[in-house]
Design a protein around this motif. Structure first.
Motif, PDB file in Angstrom:
ATOM      1  N   LEU A 255      57.529 -10.192  27.513  1.00 54.98           N
ATOM      2  CA  LEU A 255      56.411  -9.448  26.943  1.00 54.98           C
ATOM      3  C   LEU A 255      55.205 -10.369  26.798  1.00 54.98           C
ATOM      4  CD1 LEU A 255      55.243  -6.896  25.544  1.00 54.98           C
ATOM      5  CD2 LEU A 255      56.159  -7.816  23.391  1.00 54.98           C
ATOM      6  N   LEU A 256      54.046  -9.939  27.288  1.00 52.84           N
ATOM      7  CA  LEU A 256      52.826 -10.730  27.211  1.00 52.84           C
ATOM      8  C   LEU A 256      52.049 -10.367  25.943  1.00 52.84           C
ATOM      9  CD1 LEU A 256      51.625 -10.671  30.928  1.00 52.84           C
ATOM     10  CD2 LEU A 256      52.990 -12.391  29.752  1.00 52.84           C
ATOM     11  N   THR A 257      51.748 -11.371  25.139  1.00 49.09           N
ATOM     12  CA  THR A 257      51.037 -11.162  23.874  1.00 49.09           C
ATOM     13  C   THR A 257      49.921 -12.193  23.747  1.00 49.09           C
ATOM     14  OG1 THR A 257      52.586 -12.622  22.704  1.00 49.09           O
ATOM     15  CG2 THR A 257      53.092 -10.257  22.718  1.00 49.09           C
ATOM     16  N   ASN A 258      49.094 -12.013  22.718  1.00 50.05           N
ATOM     17  CA  ASN A 258      48.008 -12.939  22.361  1.00 50.05           C
ATOM     18  C   ASN A 258      47.113 -13.300  23.539  1.00 50.05           C
ATOM     19  OD1 ASN A 258      49.036 -13.140  19.686  1.00 50.05           O
ATOM     20  ND2 ASN A 258      50.527 -14.638  20.394  1.00 50.05           N
ATOM     21  N   PRO A 259      46.551 -12.294  24.207  1.00 52.13           N
ATOM     22  CA  PRO A 259      45.678 -12.610  25.345  1.00 52.13           C
ATOM     23  C   PRO A 259      44.260 -12.923  24.895  1.00 52.13           C
ATOM     24  CG  PRO A 259      45.784 -10.262  25.070  1.00 52.13           C
ATOM     25  CD  PRO A 259      46.669 -10.835  23.983  1.00 52.13           C
ATOM     26  N   GLU A 260      43.480 -13.484  25.818  1.00 49.10           N
ATOM     27  CA  GLU A 260      42.025 -13.442  25.687  1.00 49.10           C
ATOM     28  C   GLU A 260      41.649 -12.016  26.068  1.00 49.10           C
ATOM     29  OE1 GLU A 260      38.196 -15.027  28.207  1.00 49.10           O
ATOM     30  OE2 GLU A 260      39.915 -16.369  28.003  1.00 49.10           O
ATOM     31  N   TYR A 261      41.017 -11.268  25.172  1.00 43.55           N
ATOM     32  CA  TYR A 261      40.938  -9.815  25.345  1.00 43.55           C
ATOM     33  C   TYR A 261      39.515  -9.317  25.176  1.00 43.55           C
ATOM     34  CZ  TYR A 261      41.932  -4.849  24.491  1.00 43.55           C
ATOM     35  OH  TYR A 261      41.960  -3.486  24.556  1.00 43.55           O
ATOM     36  N   LYS A 262      39.115  -8.386  26.086  1.00 48.06           N
ATOM     37  CA  LYS A 262      37.844  -7.668  25.970  1.00 48.06           C
ATOM     38  C   LYS A 262      38.112  -6.199  26.281  1.00 48.06           C
ATOM     39  CE  LYS A 262      35.776 -10.351  28.965  1.00 48.06           C
ATOM     40  NZ  LYS A 262      34.749 -10.958  29.853  1.00 48.06           N
ATOM     41  N   THR A 263      37.384  -5.321  25.595  1.00 46.11           N
ATOM     42  CA  THR A 263      37.574  -3.895  25.836  1.00 46.11           C
ATOM     43  C   THR A 263      36.216  -3.204  25.903  1.00 46.11           C
ATOM     44  OG1 THR A 263      38.655  -1.871  25.032  1.00 46.11           O
ATOM     45  CG2 THR A 263      37.743  -3.350  23.365  1.00 46.11           C
ATOM     46  N   GLY A 264      36.180  -2.093  26.630  1.00 46.23           N
ATOM     47  CA  GLY A 264      34.958  -1.324  26.769  1.00 46.23           C
ATOM     48  C   GLY A 264      35.294   0.107  27.127  1.00 46.23           C
ATOM     49  N   ASN A 265      34.350   0.822  27.768  1.00 45.06           N
ATOM     50  CA  ASN A 265      34.578   2.208  28.159  1.00 45.06           C
ATOM     51  C   ASN A 265      35.455   2.252  29.408  1.00 45.06           C
ATOM     52  OD1 ASN A 265      32.800   3.867  26.312  1.00 45.06           O
ATOM     53  ND2 ASN A 265      31.344   2.342  27.057  1.00 45.06           N
ATOM     54  N   TYR A 266      36.659   2.729  29.222  1.00 38.01           N
ATOM     55  CA  TYR A 266      37.634   2.774  30.320  1.00 38.01           C
ATOM     56  C   TYR A 266      37.736   1.402  30.990  1.00 38.01           C
ATOM     57  CZ  TYR A 266      37.336   7.788  29.644  1.00 38.01           C
ATOM     58  OH  TYR A 266      37.372   9.030  29.084  1.00 38.01           O
ATOM     59  N   TYR A 267      37.849   0.359  30.137  1.00 37.84           N
ATOM     60  CA  TYR A 267      37.853  -1.012  30.639  1.00 37.84           C
ATOM     61  C   TYR A 267      38.672  -1.879  29.679  1.00 37.84           C
ATOM     62  CZ  TYR A 267      35.911  -5.804  31.043  1.00 37.84           C
ATOM     63  OH  TYR A 267      35.737  -7.161  31.154  1.00 37.84           O
ATOM     64  N   LYS A 268      39.702  -2.576  30.219  1.00 41.53           N
ATOM     65  CA  LYS A 268      40.532  -3.458  29.424  1.00 41.53           C
ATOM     66  C   LYS A 268      40.720  -4.777  30.182  1.00 41.53           C
ATOM     67  CE  LYS A 268      41.101   0.112  26.765  1.00 41.53           C
ATOM     68  NZ  LYS A 268      40.315   0.237  25.540  1.00 41.53           N
ATOM     69  N   TYR A 269      40.261  -5.872  29.556  1.00 42.66           N
ATOM     70  CA  TYR A 269      40.360  -7.210  30.166  1.00 42.66           C
ATOM     71  C   TYR A 269      41.378  -8.021  29.374  1.00 42.66           C
ATOM     72  CZ  TYR A 269      38.908 -12.027  31.347  1.00 42.66           C
ATOM     73  OH  TYR A 269      38.877 -13.347  31.745  1.00 42.66           O
ATOM     74  N   ASN A 270      42.392  -8.558  30.073  1.00 48.60           N
ATOM     75  CA  ASN A 270      43.392  -9.418  29.452  1.00 48.60           C
ATOM     76  C   ASN A 270      43.547 -10.687  30.285  1.00 48.60           C
ATOM     77  OD1 ASN A 270      44.994  -7.831  27.187  1.00 48.60           O
ATOM     78  ND2 ASN A 270      44.603  -6.375  28.848  1.00 48.60           N
ATOM     79  N   LYS A 271      43.606 -11.834  29.590  1.00 46.24           N
ATOM     80  CA  LYS A 271      43.941 -13.086  30.266  1.00 46.24           C
ATOM     81  C   LYS A 271      44.978 -13.819  29.423  1.00 46.24           C
ATOM     82  CE  LYS A 271      42.087 -17.372  32.198  1.00 46.24           C
ATOM     83  NZ  LYS A 271      40.885 -18.210  32.415  1.00 46.24           N
ATOM     84  N   TRP A 272      46.123 -14.139  30.066  1.00 47.80           N
ATOM     85  CA  TRP A 272      47.226 -14.784  29.365  1.00 47.80           C
ATOM     86  C   TRP A 272      47.523 -16.152  29.961  1.00 47.80           C
ATOM     87  CZ3 TRP A 272      47.735  -9.802  31.438  1.00 47.80           C
ATOM     88  CH2 TRP A 272      47.834  -8.740  30.525  1.00 47.80           C
ATOM     89  N   ASP A 273      47.995 -17.046  29.110  1.00 51.35           N
ATOM     90  CA  ASP A 273      48.640 -18.275  29.582  1.00 51.35           C
ATOM     91  C   ASP A 273      50.109 -17.929  29.809  1.00 51.35           C
ATOM     92  OD1 ASP A 273      49.910 -20.699  29.947  1.00 51.35           O
ATOM     93  OD2 ASP A 273      48.952 -21.700  28.265  1.00 51.35           O
ATOM     94  N   VAL A 274      50.544 -17.946  31.067  1.00 48.16           N
ATOM     95  CA  VAL A 274      51.910 -17.516  31.402  1.00 48.16           C
ATOM     96  C   VAL A 274      52.742 -18.677  31.933  1.00 48.16           C
ATOM     97  CG1 VAL A 274      51.262 -15.113  31.803  1.00 48.16           C
ATOM     98  CG2 VAL A 274      51.118 -16.751  33.689  1.00 48.16           C
ATOM     99  N   THR A 275      52.336 -19.903  31.589  1.00 50.60           N
ATOM    100  CA  THR A 275      53.034 -21.086  32.094  1.00 50.60           C
ATOM    101  C   THR A 275      54.522 -21.048  31.777  1.00 50.60           C
ATOM    102  OG1 THR A 275      51.004 -22.346  31.697  1.00 50.60           O
ATOM    103  CG2 THR A 275      53.003 -23.603  32.124  1.00 50.60           C
ATOM    104  N   ASP A 276      54.856 -20.647  30.565  1.00 46.27           N
ATOM    105  CA  ASP A 276      56.251 -20.678  30.130  1.00 46.27           C
ATOM    106  C   ASP A 276      57.109 -19.604  30.795  1.00 46.27           C
ATOM    107  OD1 ASP A 276      55.676 -22.784  28.484  1.00 46.27           O
ATOM    108  OD2 ASP A 276      55.379 -21.554  26.698  1.00 46.27           O
ATOM    109  N   TYR A 277      56.474 -18.665  31.497  1.00 48.57           N
ATOM    110  CA  TYR A 277      57.231 -17.552  32.069  1.00 48.57           C
ATOM    111  C   TYR A 277      57.455 -17.704  33.576  1.00 48.57           C
ATOM    112  CZ  TYR A 277      55.897 -15.498  27.597  1.00 48.57           C
ATOM    113  OH  TYR A 277      55.705 -15.279  26.263  1.00 48.57           O
ATOM    114  N   TYR A 278      57.068 -18.851  34.112  1.00 48.87           N
ATOM    115  CA  TYR A 278      57.252 -19.064  35.551  1.00 48.87           C
ATOM    116  C   TYR A 278      58.729 -19.263  35.872  1.00 48.87           C
ATOM    117  CZ  TYR A 278      57.216 -21.258  40.121  1.00 48.87           C
ATOM    118  OH  TYR A 278      57.462 -21.554  41.426  1.00 48.87           O
ATOM    119  N   ASN A 279      59.171 -18.636  36.942  1.00 47.56           N
ATOM    120  CA  ASN A 279      60.556 -18.759  37.406  1.00 47.56           C
ATOM    121  C   ASN A 279      60.531 -19.147  38.874  1.00 47.56           C
ATOM    122  OD1 ASN A 279      63.225 -18.423  38.259  1.00 47.56           O
ATOM    123  ND2 ASN A 279      63.588 -16.729  36.843  1.00 47.56           N
ATOM    124  N   SER A 280      60.945 -20.379  39.168  1.00 46.82           N
ATOM    125  CA  SER A 280      60.827 -20.901  40.529  1.00 46.82           C
ATOM    126  C   SER A 280      61.814 -20.268  41.501  1.00 46.82           C
ATOM    127  CB  SER A 280      61.041 -22.421  40.519  1.00 46.82           C
ATOM    128  OG  SER A 280      62.343 -22.739  40.028  1.00 46.82           O
TER     129      SER A 280
END
Length: 812
Positions: A255-280
């Motif tokens: 589950l992705l949580t605590n993003p850098e987040y922006k919202t607007g009219n029919y607009y949702k911006y999310n940026k996550w650090d997902v380093t810990d979720y990488y699976n080689s």
């Protein structure tokens, strides 16, 4: 389908006609990026990918507008100055189509503004689609999914050599004239730029772009082929969704949580650090679960960019230091640790990976601190705290670079995902600043030397002795004899019931109970108390106080104390304290005297404050007023502050004579129950001395004077005490962790006495019940880990002190 093809062809021809005089959209796509992303992506797994050395920037705007009105939007972006080569630059424009039918027509003009000039591209948007996950092509760079059109231009070739300049993207929508019967709604949901560049260094940054807009009434899954990397140092995911409600997102099942987040009219911006979720071992899967909206479950996936810096983790502990002792002790800076204080250990960590690390501190092999901390690539200084108390005993001596002294071994370990990456150790000398409420001769902490009740008053009189230089209140060099004088003036009807003289001293080597020959009014005195303290710094002797009972010798009038010193060192001005009973008095004064001699000094202790703590358990019911007196030797201006029940008075000493004895008073009227006093060092050093609390109450009718309690002396045989406490495990979610101990003397419980528990820097105080049990309500252990708790009973006139350390474990 045939009708749809005919419609598409008709519209396409019309677009060509209307685009005469402007640069065609096809020309814009002639500058293909290294990703070769010049095709319409037809399924959710289709991604463009590439490798750069500089970075990948994702910049977005959400202009929106008013239905039926022309809409304008602008995106401005400063191209990095170090972008030596722009590998790819892709512009995305998403326009709301209002319906899935072709009843609306919109003309869209996109203008790229650079230092090389302006170029515009036109699109006509008017096709039918379906309420489904099907993506319909308008041309080779425009698609429609349910209600939205997505326009994609590759402008890489337009930005050659423009690093360090500003790029602006203007988008305008207008009513499409020439198409009869068509409505207009050109609201802009998104203007986006994805730009990847090289900066000329050797970094490797991989990126994947999924720009396949898709609408779904359930879930979407995007797949990025990241299997070429064995491990990553950093990985981030930026996602743009164009819906009224945002989805719930997962990466590789997390589950992705605590993003850098922006919202607007029919607009949702999310940026996550997902380093810990990488699976080689497998491709990276990005799942979006649609949210419930006004018209059912809906999720509009528009643009996803995954960026990763591959590589193996390397970390090191470059240095580990404690505070340093030099100066007074030797020319070499020696690592030190203090008993009875929180010790600071400073380390420098270098790592090449951003992430959450665990740093553990061990003292002589026992873990005393475990901290989770976010580190960024590079070198980071960290401070760890050792809250455990080092052994305090007479063998902890320190004599510079030679001699015998106790040490503590500090080891720091660095972990990432339970893997130990680095390890470093240091030996620190145990340099105690006095015994902190403990004395060398097996005396317990701050015992009440005297307590009692009087019907008269208490008089405190510090002698005004000043040496020949006029700047010191203690013996001048070479002087062996001294005389202190006091004038006693008793009120009518008053008699003295108790009288004491306090003689403090400093820096006397070989100090002992017989080091002064003392007479008072020509009567030989024998000390009733000898309390001392000593640092283990080289060249420094004992610090302490001698107390004389002069009740039998004090007179109304002039009184003289003659002192003869047998050992070299400083003797501070003496203090006479006497208590009286008064016939016919309408008040009773309860007097509590606590005697101590605790050295407080910095000795290379940095900016940390040293302090002495004590507690008076007074009976203040029906009190008219209450006053506290706190004494100090060497207490010149600026040296100390005092806290009483948490209220701090700063820089309390105001004497203008150096090296003298003075006392601070504070009105405690209204305070009930325990009185906690902390004497806090601000600079230099001094010796904390006796403290006195006086509580005044109205006397009841026909009250006869109360005989004071006899003084307690080194002659009392105290009973041993024992703390019974076991290790304990709590769950982290338990807010208040109740921990119970038992205090005994043999098999007999010790009841109604104060015991303390200190863990993770916080001290809890509780009195034992009738069964000798005390339950502490611990509130500061919120994270999982193992903690050392120190339980103390300071002792009293009946029982000796006791200390025990136990392990407390907090788990999920």
């Amino acid at each position: 389908m045939r009708n749809k093809k005919i419609l598409f062809i008709s519209i396409f021809i019309l677009m060509i006609v209307l685009s005469i005089g402007a640069v065609s959209a096809e020309d814009a796509d002639d500058a293909i990026a290294s990703t070769n992303d010049d095709t319409v992506l037809e399924d959710s797994e289709a991604t463009a990918s590439g490798t750069v050395s500089g970075g990948v920037d994702v910049v977005t705007e959400n202009p929106w507008g008013t239905q039926g009105q022309p809409n304008h939007g602008e995106l401005s972006y400063d191209i990095p100055a170090d972008a030596k080569t722009i590998k790819s630059a892709d512009v995305y424009v998403n326009v709301f189509g209002t319906t899935a039918t072709d009843t609306y027509a919109t003309n869209v003009t996109t203008t790229i503004k650079t230092d090389n000039g302006d170029e515009s591209y036109n699109e006509i948007l008017c096709i039918a689609s379906e309420k489904s996950s099907t993506v319909f092509p308008v041309n080779d760079h425009v698609t429609k999914s349910y209600l939205d059109y997505m326009i994609h231009y590759n402008i890489t070739s337009k930005l050659t050599g423009l690093n360090g300049t500003t790029l602006k993207i203007n988008v305008d929508t207008n009513n499409m004239t020439g198409l009869t019967g068509k409505l207009f709604d050109g609201r802009i949901k998104l203007i986006a730029l994805v730009l990847a560049y090289d900066d000329g260094d050797d970094d490797i940054i991989n990126y994947w772009i999924n720009d396949n807009q898709i609408w779904t009434g359930s879930n979407t899954t995007l797949t990025f082929d990241t299997t070429s990397m064995s491990d990553v140092l950093e990985m981030s995911l930026t996602n743009i969704a164009l819906d009224s409600s945002d989805a719930t997102y997962f990466l590789n099942g997390n589950l992705l949580t605590n993003p850098e987040y922006k919202t607007g009219n029919y607009y949702k911006y999310n940026k996550w650090d997902v380093t810990d979720y990488y699976n080689s071992s497998k491709k990276t899967e990005f799942l979006g679960i649609g949210a419930q909206g006004s018209y059912g479950v809906s999720h509009k996936q528009a643009l996803a960019v995954l960026v990763a810096k591959p590589g193996q983790v390397s970390s090191s502990i470059d240095s580990i230091t404690t505070e340093r002792a030099g100066k007074v002790y030797s020319s070499t800076q020696i690592p030190i640790a203090y008993p009875g204080l929180s010790n600071k250990i400073t380390i420098k960590v270098t790592t090449n990976k951003n992430g959450k690390y665990v740093v553990k501190l061990l003292a002589d092999g026992v873990e005393v601190n475990s901290t989770e901390i976010s580190l960024t690539a590079g070198t980071t200084p960290l401070t760890l705290i050792d809250n455990t108390i080092r052994p305090i005993n007479s063998s902890a001596t320190y004599a510079g670079t030679s001699g015998t002294y106790d040490k503590v071994n500090y080891t720091v370990q660095l972990f990432l995902k339970d893997e130990k990456l680095a390890n470093s150790s240091i030996d620190a000398v145990i340099l105690y600043n006095g015994y902190f409420n403990k004395a060398l001769y097996d005396q317990n902490s701050l015992e009440s030397f005297y307590s009692g009740a009087i019907t008269g008053d208490i008089v405190i009189d510090v002698s005004d002795f000043v040496n020949s230089a006029g700047t010191s209140g203690k013996y001048a060099t070479g002087t062996t004899n001294r005389v202190d004088n006091w004038t006693v003036s008793l009120k009518d009807g008053s008699v003295i019931v108790k009288a004491f003289i306090y003689v403090p001293y400093t820096s006397i080597t070989g100090d002992n109970i017989n080091m002064l020959n003392a007479t008072f009014n020509n009567q030989t005195l024998t000390p009733v108390a000898f309390i001392r303290d000593q640092t283990n710094a080289v060249g420094l002797g004992g610090y302490g106080i001698l107390v004389y009972d002069v009740t039998s010798f004090i007179i109304n009038g002039n009184n003289t104390l003659a002192l003869n010193r047998t050992l070299s060192g400083g003797i501070y001005p003496s203090t006479l304290i006497y208590l009286t009973n008064t016939t016919g008095s309408n008040v009773i004064k309860e007097v509590y005297i606590s005697n101590c001699a605790d050295v407080v000094g910095a000795y290379g202790n940095g900016d940390r404050k040293l302090k002495i703590d004590s507690t008076f358990d007074v009976s203040s019911n029906e009190a008219v007023n209450a006053t506290v007196y706190v004494f100090g030797a060497g207490s010149e201006p600026g040296r100390a502050s005092i806290s009483v029940n948490g209220v701090l008075d700063d820089n309390v000493w105001n004497t203008t004579v150096k090296n003298t004895v003075s006392y601070y008073t504070k009105d405690l009227t209204g305070i009930t129950g325990a009185i906690d006093i902390s004497l806090i060092l601000n600079k230099g050093m001094f010796t904390a001395l006796q403290q006195i609390v006086v509580v005044t109450k109205n006397a009841k009718e026909n009250t006869t004077p109360v005989k004071p309690v006899e003084p307690v002396t080194p002659k009392v045989n105290k009973k041993a005490s024992k703390i019974v406490a076991k290790k304990k495990t709590f769950k982290a979610k338990t807010k208040v962790k109740k921990y119970t101990i038992t205090l005994k003397s043999g098999k007999k419980p010790i009841k109604k006495v104060l015991v303390t528990l200190k863990v993770k820097g916080k001290t809890y105080k509780v009195k034992t019940n009738a069964k000798g049990k005390a339950t502490f309500k611990i509130k500061n252990l919120k994270k999982k880990g193992k903690y050392t708790a120190t339980i103390k009973f300071k002792g009293d006139k009946t029982y000796k002190s006791a200390t025990k350390k136990v392990k407390i474990t907090v788990k999920k």
